[in-house]
Design a protein around this motif. Sequence first.
Motif, PDB file in Angstrom:
ATOM      1  N   GLU A 218      64.718 118.368  34.312  1.00  0.00           N
ATOM      2  CA  GLU A 218      64.234 117.666  35.503  1.00  0.00           C
ATOM      3  C   GLU A 218      63.019 116.805  35.147  1.00  0.00           C
ATOM      4  N   LEU A 219      62.141 117.333  34.328  1.00  0.00           N
ATOM      5  CA  LEU A 219      60.929 116.608  33.947  1.00  0.00           C
ATOM      6  C   LEU A 219      61.255 115.373  33.114  1.00  0.00           C
TER       7      LEU A 219
ATOM      8  N   LEU B  80      54.122 109.391  29.695  1.00  0.00           N
ATOM      9  CA  LEU B  80      55.245 109.411  30.628  1.00  0.00           C
ATOM     10  C   LEU B  80      55.498 110.819  31.169  1.00  0.00           C
ATOM     11  N   LEU B  81      55.432 111.799  30.293  1.00  0.00           N
ATOM     12  CA  LEU B  81      55.715 113.170  30.707  1.00  0.00           C
ATOM     13  C   LEU B  81      54.614 113.718  31.613  1.00  0.00           C
ATOM     14  N   VAL B  82      53.370 113.386  31.310  1.00  0.00           N
ATOM     15  CA  VAL B  82      52.262 113.813  32.167  1.00  0.00           C
ATOM     16  C   VAL B  82      52.407 113.202  33.559  1.00  0.00           C
ATOM     17  N   VAL B  83      52.722 111.906  33.625  1.00  0.00           N
ATOM     18  CA  VAL B  83      52.931 111.257  34.919  1.00  0.00           C
ATOM     19  C   VAL B  83      54.081 111.933  35.661  1.00  0.00           C
ATOM     20  N   ALA B  84      55.169 112.188  34.964  1.00  0.00           N
ATOM     21  CA  ALA B  84      56.328 112.836  35.593  1.00  0.00           C
ATOM     22  C   ALA B  84      55.961 114.204  36.137  1.00  0.00           C
TER      23      ALA B  84
ATOM     24  N   ALA C   3      60.798 111.261  33.836  1.00  0.00           N
ATOM     25  CA  ALA C   3      60.097 110.366  32.910  1.00  0.00           C
ATOM     26  C   ALA C   3      60.992 109.194  32.516  1.00  0.00           C
ATOM     27  N   ALA C   4      62.281 109.450  32.325  1.00  0.00           N
ATOM     28  CA  ALA C   4      63.221 108.397  31.943  1.00  0.00           C
ATOM     29  C   ALA C   4      63.333 107.341  33.034  1.00  0.00           C
ATOM     30  N   GLN C   5      63.367 107.763  34.285  1.00  0.00           N
ATOM     31  CA  GLN C   5      63.431 106.808  35.395  1.00  0.00           C
ATOM     32  C   GLN C   5      62.231 105.866  35.369  1.00  0.00           C
ATOM     33  N   LEU C   6      61.077 106.424  35.056  1.00  0.00           N
ATOM     34  CA  LEU C   6      59.862 105.609  34.995  1.00  0.00           C
ATOM     35  C   LEU C   6      59.903 104.656  33.801  1.00  0.00           C
ATOM     36  N   ALA C   7      60.411 105.149  32.667  1.00  0.00           N
ATOM     37  CA  ALA C   7      60.463 104.329  31.445  1.00  0.00           C
ATOM     38  C   ALA C   7      61.416 103.147  31.596  1.00  0.00           C
ATOM     39  N   LEU C   8      62.389 103.268  32.466  1.00  0.00           N
ATOM     40  CA  LEU C   8      63.365 102.197  32.665  1.00  0.00           C
ATOM     41  C   LEU C   8      62.801 101.018  33.466  1.00  0.00           C
ATOM     42  N   ILE C   9      61.669 101.222  34.105  1.00  0.00           N
ATOM     43  CA  ILE C   9      61.060 100.151  34.906  1.00  0.00           C
ATOM     44  C   ILE C   9      60.242  99.244  34.001  1.00  0.00           C
ATOM     45  N   GLU C  10      60.399  97.954  34.172  1.00  0.00           N
ATOM     46  CA  GLU C  10      59.673  96.982  33.344  1.00  0.00           C
ATOM     47  C   GLU C  10      58.207  96.907  33.758  1.00  0.00           C
TER      48      GLU C  10
END
Length: 289
Positions: A131-132, A116-120, A136-143
């Motif tokens: 910010e990073l 997740l962090l690498v993608v972010a 990553a959290a926004q991405l993790a919230l997506i199913e």
Amino acid sequence: MAKPQARVCATQWAEYLANSAVQALLDEVQLTPKPGLVDRRGSGAHSDLTLELMQASAHSLWPTFYQMAIAAQVHPHIDQSLRESMGAIGRLGEAQMLKCTQGVNTHRGAIWALGLLVVAASLAPFTTAQELTERAAQLALIEDRYIPQQGLSNGAKVRQKYAVSGAREQAQQGFPSVHLGLKQLLKSRQQGASEKAARVDALLAIASELADTCVLHRSGLEGLMWMQQQARKVLALGGYSSALGQQQFQQLETGLLARNASPGGAADLLAASLWIDSILPASAQEGSV
């Protein structure tokens, strides 16, 4: 280390992120001593893990992190497409890891957190750890609609039994334990601790607050609460750089080994902390909470 703002071509940036992610995993496993965990002294509470196996596993994940970084450049928006692309790459990476380790789960949690962090980091330039991790959290919230339906993992069973958060929630909350690790790293360094001691202290800071499902699985709620209390005691006594802290650390390790437990979840998040520390200057981490 190159700064995030010094963006070069897409493949070079992806290579940099993958290299640094693998190095963070190697730095974590090589850090010695770690209570109950694999390190240079031995296998800790694990009968199926060795230092060499953990190192091989880390190296096997380089293509996974590289492909995730490239995926973020192909899908440069935090949306369903990117989330599911990352998930597919992660599952292939996990299969490669298990092939490398002959079925032993060495870095499943790290694939999720560092992935997740690498993608972010690959999506766009960033200037702070906050910010990073928010990205990553926004991405993790997506199913991810394509996660295979399987039986409950040990971690999932523990989360249900004890009603605690796990790796998924840690990411969705913006990795609070990673910020805790970064904060302790800076604090220990500023107090004159060696780099090794600062990293041990960061692991203890994470372990002192995290509902580590690895510990819960092996030693229950009593074991988790005991570990958290002992980790806090080490830090209160001056951390691993102090004589009293080292004595307390030995009690922590002895107790974990007696319980056949180790803070594997905390180790994954320490690797994430070390990764962010390697790519951002200290001034960009001071907002960590």
